[in-house]
Each structure stands twice: as C-alpha cells, then as structure tokens.
Design an enzyme around this catalytic site. Structure first.
Site: not given
Lengths: 214, 331
Positions: B53-56, B104, B218
């Site tokens: 997922g994006s955001g990391h 992950k 998250h």
C-alpha cells in the site's frame, strides 16, 4: 416446478446474476463500509462497488459460462484490491475453471462449480468456518443448496434455501472473534460486529434468488 | 484535513509523477503504477521486487535502484497492489535468473503476491517469496494473521539487494532473505493518528496526553494506550519487548530508529540516543544504524525501532554500494 434436470442455469441468467450482484452491492456500499469501519479499514463497500461496476463492463462480451466467470474473477482481482479482490476473484475464477466451456449448467453442475470456487477461496484465504469471514456465509449456503437438491428440491427451492442459510451464517458472525485478516488484530474487540465479507457474500445468493425468482 | 494534494482520488497518480520527475535513476509505468530502475540489471542476475500500500514512503519506491530493488508496485493508500501489477513488474524485471518477491505480512499483500507468483510460474518465471513478519507488538498465535511486516523490510531490501547485485542465484538470495527476516524484530509507538486522504479524518482518536504503544503502520490498534511519558521511558518500551523476543547479544546488530512521518528528526536523534544507551546496558553491540523516515504511516507522529541480528556476511552486504532515493552510499 419441473425436475431438477429440466432447470438450467444459462449464460444469460448467470450474466444477469452478476449484474444483479453489482446492483445490490452498489445499493449497500455505505452499509458495507460502515461494517468495515468497526473492525477493518473502512473500504469494503467502496472497493466492492468499484470492482463489481468494472465487472459490468465485460459481462456482455462472454460467449461461454467459463469465460464469463473467469473474466469477472480476474476483473475483481485487479480492481477490488485488498483481500476481497483475491478472495472473490478466486471464487469466480475457480467456478469458471470447473464449469468448462458451456452455455448452460444443470443445478447440480452449478453446485459443483460453487463448491470448487469455495474450495479455492478457502485455500487462498487459509480460512476455516468460524474465523469470521466470507466462508461463514458461503459454506452453510452451499451445504444448504446441495442438501436441498439431494432431497429432491428444484433449483428455485435450493437457491432459496442457500440464501436463507447464507443470511443465518452472516448473522452468526456477529459474536465471533476474528481469526483472519485485519480484524484479527483487534482480538476480542472484534466480537459484537457483523463481518463485512460475510455480508457481501450473502448478496451473491440474494442476487441469484432475485434472477431466478426464488 | 490539511494536505498538499489536488484531490484524494489523485494522490497516488500525482505522487508518481513527482517521483519520476525527481529521480533520473528510476522510470515509472503510470498505467500499472510500477516504479522501475531506469537502467535494468544485467542479464543473468536475480531481480527483486516489492510493493505494498502507498503511504509508507520512501518504502518501497524510494528503494528502487542499484543495490536494492528492481521494481516496486504501488497500491492505493494502505491497500495492497494487485496481482496484475505484480505480474507486470515480475515479467519486466526478470533477466532469466528468476525474481524474489519481498512481501510484508498482511493478509491482502500475501494473497495478491501469491496469485502473482502463481501467474508468473505459469508464464515460466521462477519466483521465490520472502514474508517479513517482525512486529513484536502482535502476539504471534494461531488466532491472528500473525505478526505484521514492518521495519525489517527496509534492512532486508538493502542486504538482499546487494546479494542479487553481486550475482548470487535465486536459491541463495531466498535463503539470505529468510535469514534476515528471521533475525529482525520491530516495535513502534504513536503520538498521533494518521489521516488517510480518502477518509479525510484521523483513523483513530488519540487524546493530547496519551500515546499508543505497539502501533502498526496503517493505524491499526497497538498493544495498549497510556499517558505519554518521557523519551527515556518510551525508548524502554520499544527496546524491552524486542530484547525479550530475541537474544541480540554476541552478534553485530543493525539498528534503525524510524520516524512514522510526522516526527521531526531532532526527536528521532534524541530517541536514538536513548535506545543506544539501553542497548549498551543490555550488552547489545550496534554495528550499523539508520536514523530517519524510512517506513512511514502518512502523517503519524511517533517512531519505531528495528533491530536485525546480523553476521559478518550481512554487514558486508549492508556496506555494499547502493543508489536509491531512500538509501545512497558507496556510489
């Protein structure tokens, strides 16, 4: 009603099934997301609505049942994302692989395809009954469907029985503690919430009941 | 919500344009949302992809380049990318020596990468997978999806990337990756929630005087919530569960003090100083370290600590040249 062998699930009927499923999901997308907010990441309704809408753009193209189901499955995988994409996608793709290249299915063969789909989904999700997932709605529904046919019920009654069992299975997820997926990080705190995946799974049988008039 | 965005729906697409514009060492397939090395690896070398997922950020796209990843697939914010993206990346980067998938441990990521690996196998590309599950905040039991994959992923991508770069074969790369995964542990904490652009409001409510210990990346709940303490006591809450889970004495250790995205570097350095003091007391020898924002959770304030119990070979690979947006040395 005629005997089971006279009642066939045609390509057109199954295409209508997917259309009806998309409509029910769209109608309930806010509700599904609300359920997911409580124990997940608040995107189940939006993701399923996006995926089933994408499926609609392909249903007219298929000329065989296996092509219809496989394409729908692949479309869900690539548009829904998260865990629901692979799970719903696997369900439909494995169903398609089980039917072969046909334009109509007997009630029994449709049941076998559903069973193959469920087995694929269980293998993908490494999920068991009672884990508070889609399986808790789907497995009882398939059992009820098969049992009804074995008792000599016709397709309409078998689908009605499946829809009823799916709803009962969905309701039974509320007190469960989640053992799979993001809800499992909540542990005991996941109890008391109805599972969003089990909820969207019951719509599959509601949609089927709608299109065959059960 | 105050964010530097055009619209919540366009965050990933717009950010990928900036990634491409900012770094000559990568190219971006915008349709598939895959970040590739601008110059592919030489034929015969194992390729490595990751994604999530994006955001990391900078993980994973910021670790694409010489000495680390060959490609990274970007999902929606906090949502796994899809198998078609991963298959496209796998097919594109394979030089004939096979591809390692670094995953992950989240249910969605596992399932999507599993489907991609099956499709790649059908297409005749050998794929091996390593799953990172290093978050000691999650009690590992049969009743959960297992530990979350967090900070060890960054260190693993560096070490294993170096091994692939020097020509180790797929079997050896997979064994090394598993060894790093098995020897990494992480623990995180949050001072604030994060705000997902499409949601527009903080994922959870954390009062001004409270902190969450054992947070994921998250906004999942942590182990517990308690009144905020000083840096010394917070450092102890990160170090202790890690050391209780694995014996880090007697081996060279790589440490990462990671920011969650919304914490200034001065606080990260301060925390690192506290962590080092505690580790020294416990007889743990830090050989290499990173301090900064490497695996973030959007605008969350807080930090995480990752320790990898290494050996001389892992340290040698750690020191090997790397040229990515996120890590760069020796080149």
């Amino acid at each position: 009603m005629g005997s089971v062998s006279e009642q066939l699930l045609t390509l057109d009927l199954l295409a209508d099934w997917l259309r009806r499923y998309a409509a029910i999901v769209d109608e309930h997308k806010t509700y599904l997301t609300e359920l997911d907010s409580a124990i997940g990441d608040a995107d189940h309704g939006a993701n399923m609505a996006r995926g089933t809408a994408a499926v609609l753009t392909h249903v007219d193209d298929a000329t065989t049942i296996d092509a219809l189901l496989k394409k729908a499955g692949m479309t869900l995988v690539s548009t829904v994302g998260g865990t629901s994409g692979p799970l719903y996608g696997t369900l439909l793709m494995k169903m398609g692989m089980a039917t072969g290249s046909v334009v109509e299915l007997s009630a029994e063969d449709f049941g076998k395809a559903l069973r193959a789909g469920l087995e694929g989904l269980v293998a993908r999700g490494k999920t068991e009954l009672g884990d508070k997932t889609m399986v808790d709605a789907l497995a009882p529904a398939l059992d009820a469907y098969d049992a009804a046919l074995a008792d000599g019920s016709d397709l309409h009654d078998a689908v009605a029985a499946a829809a009823q069992a799916a709803a009962a299975g969905r309701d039974a997820t509320t007190p469960m503690v989640a053992k799979k997926g993001r809800a499992s990080y909540l542990g005991e705190r996941s109890a008391g919430h109805q599972d969003p995946g089990a909820t969207s799974s019951t719509y599959l049988f509601d949609a089927l009941a709608d299109v065959i008039g059960a | 919500m105050k964010k530097l965005i055009n619209s919540p729906d366009d965050v990933i697409a717009d950010a990928l344009k900036g990634v491409e514009a900012s770094d000559d060492n990568v190219r971006v397939d915008h349709a598939n949302r895959v970040i590739y090395r601008a110059t592919p690896k030489e034929a015969g070398k194992v390729a490595i992809i990751s994604g999530g997922g994006s955001g990391h950020e900078p993980m994973h796209g910021g670790f694409v380049g010489i000495g680390m990843l060959d490609a990274a697939c970007a999902g929606q914010v906090f949502t796994s990318p899809t198998p078609d993206q991963m298959l496209e990346a796998t097919t594109t980067v394979d030089t004939g020596a096979g591809v390692l998938h670094i995953v992950k441990n989240y249910t969605g990521d596992i399932m999507n990468f599993e489907m991609a690996a099956e499709m790649a196998a059908d297409a005749g590309i050998p794929v091996e997978t390593v799953v990172v599950a290093d978050d000691v905040a999650v009690q590992d039991s049969l009743y959960t999806a297992g530990r979350r994959g967090v900070g060890t992923t960054v260190l693993l991508e560096k070490i294993v990337g170096a091994a692939a770069e020097e020509g180790q074969d797929l079997g050896a790369v997979k064994v090394l990756a598993q060894k790093v995964a098995d020897n990494g542990r992480s623990m995180g904490m949050a001072l604030t929630s994060c705000t997902v652009p499409s949601a527009g409001k903080p994922t959870f409510d954390l009062p001004e005087d409270q902190m969450e210990i054992g947070i994921g990346i998250h906004g999942e709940p942590g182990r517990h919530r308690e009144p905020i303490g000083d840096a010394k006591s917070i450092a102890k809450q990160l170090v202790d569960p890690i050391l209780q889970d694995l014996d880090f004495t007697g081996s060279p250790v790589i440490a990462m003090l990671n920011g969650m995205g919304g914490t200034p570097l001065i606080e990260l350095y301060l925390m690192y100083g506290e962590v080092v003091a505690l580790l020294k007391e416990a007889g743990v020898e830090i050989s290499r370290n990173l301090v900064g924002n490497y695996i973030t959770s959007l605008d969350m304030a807080g930090c995480s600590l990752t320790l990898v119990k290494a050996d001389e070979e892992m340290i040698r690979l750690w020191d090997a040249p790397v040229k990515t947006a996120g890590l760069r040395w020796g080149l």
